[in-house]
Design an enzyme around this catalytic site. Structure first.
Site, short mmCIF file in Angstrom:
data_model
loop_
_atom_site.label_atom_id
_atom_site.label_comp_id
_atom_site.label_asym_id
_atom_site.label_seq_id
_atom_site.Cartn_x
_atom_site.Cartn_y
_atom_site.Cartn_z
CE1 TYR A 157 -2.28 10.19 -12.80
CE2 TYR A 157 -2.27 11.13 -10.60
CZ TYR A 157 -1.67 10.36 -11.57
OH TYR A 157 -0.46 9.77 -11.30
CB CYS A 160 3.13 30.58 -17.66
SG CYS A 160 3.79 31.93 -16.69
N PRO A 206 0.82 -1.21 0.00
CG PRO A 206 0.09 -0.92 2.21
CD PRO A 206 0.87 -1.86 1.33
N GLY A 207 0.44 2.26 -0.75
CA GLY A 207 1.11 3.57 -0.72
C GLY A 207 0.11 4.61 -0.24
#
Ligand SMILES: *Cc1c(COP(=O)(O)O)cnc(C)c1O
Length: 418
Positions: free
Chosen positions: A319, A345, A277-278
């Site tokens: 995303y 920018c 898991p992260g």
């Protein structure tokens, strides 16, 4: 406590544990990432406890947040690590992590990275192609070693998450198809400097449904059974990472529900379970604190221009990810809908669209759920120094990464003498 609970309002002012975010901003400046040690500890302990006596290893996916202090905290809690580069391996070792609890994932390991990992005697290489296996065998041979290997299989399961972070479909670059994996295991004699110790999969990130995990685990069990029939001595089954967190109104399974499910599917085997898991460990344990530089009204929109940007937190731009954005001080000014944007920018430089906020110039905002894939994906675009990172331990904020200087950014560059 799953993380959010570490960030709470007292009398209209947002705190991390018992520390005022306003005071942190005054003392250390913005933008800065702020993590809660107790939230992170709690998330790890929830994972650990859910295995209830089952032989297991939690390998924290370092890429989610690779700060040495975060790795050190997890190492102290007993965590192992899932790395995807030699750089991450060096971080783990520097942070006091155990190589024997470290597994090496990723499709493109270089020879140097393989050497480094073999020298340190890591627990396992998760190998993603026959070509890689062949090189690893050669590298191990040259070092007179035997490399412990799991093949990362691609179970062809739809994780039903964002396509960029979906990894378990047969059209993705990751893993080896089940049948092909079986053939490679059977050709073990071709790789005398490799020892097959496990099987591995990882189907994607930010999964909010349990079904894809179930489907993948069942396919892994089938593979395990086939290998067992052929007398392979598989020591562990690595079911990857990917458990989602709540950013907005997602309803991912709880840590306990998720781990219990994996344990119950695999209840008939005694092999060690590994997970990677992260996000579910660090995501909701951290925020990005930023200050409003200017409020700008145009005929079409209201903009809140803040001092954090897509270089600090790229998830919204990359995303179209949603992060909750909260005012650090609640007030009674008239609320308006704002585009929360940075100084970069690019029109794609935004942290949130159409957020209803009561704010003034100079106000602080907390970008929530920014502990995972925030700082670790940051860049110097627009020559912006990377943010400071702070870990709150008890009532104390500790700087765990200094704010970067312009000197540090340009240190490796050189003007050519013509
Ligand atoms: C990114 C990654 C993880 C962690 O994914 P999370 O969604 O953060 O849990 C685990 N394993 C592998 C191989 C990865 O690439």
């Amino acid at each position: 406590m799953s993380g959010f609970e570490a960030f709470v309002y007292h009398n209209g002012e947002l705190f991390v544990e018992n520390v005022s975010l306003k005071k942190i901003a005054e003392k250390f400046g913005t933008p800065c990432y702020i993590y809660s040690q107790s939230a992170l500890t709690n998330a790890y302990q929830q994972f650990d406890a859910a295995f209830e006596g089952r032989d297991h290893l939690i390998c924290y996916a370092v890429k989610a947040n690779s700060n040495l202090a975060i790795l050190n905290l997890l190492a102290r809690l007993g965590s192992g690590f899932d790395i995807v580069s030699g750089g991450e391996l060096q971080r783990v070792i520097r942070a006091g992590g155990d190589a024997q609890k470290t597994i090496f994932s990723g499709v493109g390991k270089s020879v140097n990275e393989m050497r480094m990992a073999l020298n340190l005697n890591i627990l396992c290489f998760n190998v993603e192609s026959e070509a890689e296996l062949s090189i690893l065998n050669q590298v191990a041979k040259s070092m007179n070693k035997v490399a412990p290997v799991s093949l990362r299989v691609n179970p062809d399961v739809d994780a039903k998450t964002h396509p960029y972070i979906s990894t378990g479909l047969k059209e993705n670059k990751f893993g080896i198809a089940m049948d092909e994996a079986m053939e490679i295991y059977q050709s073990a004699h071709l790789y005398p400097h490799v020892r097959f110790t496990g099987i591995d999969c990882h189907i994607g990130s930010q999964l909010s449904l349990i079904e894809p995990f179930v489907e993948a685990s069942e396919k892994m069990l089938q593979l395990f059974d086939r290998l067992k029939k052929q007398k392979f001595n598989i020591e562990h089954i690595d079911l990857g990472g990917g458990l989602g967190i709540r950013y907005n109104n997602e309803k991912p399974p709880s840590i306990k529900e998720y781990v219990s499910k994996l344990c119950s599917i695999t209840r008939n085997i005694k092999q060690r379970l590994v997970i990677e898991p992260g996000r579910a460990l660090v995501g909701n344990s951290g925020i990005l604190l930023t200050r409003i530089e200017y409020l700008k009204q145009t005929p079409a929109r209201n903009f809140a221009i803040v001092d954090a940007a897509m270089n600090d937190l790229i998830r919204p731009s990359l995303y179209d990810a949603y992060h909750e954005i909260l005012p650090v001080e609640k007030n009674t000014i008239e609320a308006k809908n704002y585009e929360i944007v940075g100084p970069i920018c690019e029109t794609g430089d935004f942290l949130g669209h159409d957020r209803k906020l009561s704010v003034m110039n100079g106000d602080l905002l907390a970008i929530m759920s920014a502990g995972a894939y925030g700082m670790s994906m940051s860049s110097n675009y627009n020559t912006r120094p990377r943010a400071m990172e702070i870990l709150v331990v008890g009532n104390q904020p500790h700087v765990i990464r200094q704010r970067e200087s312009i000197e540090q950014i340009i240190a490796g560059e050189q003007i050519i003498a013509y």
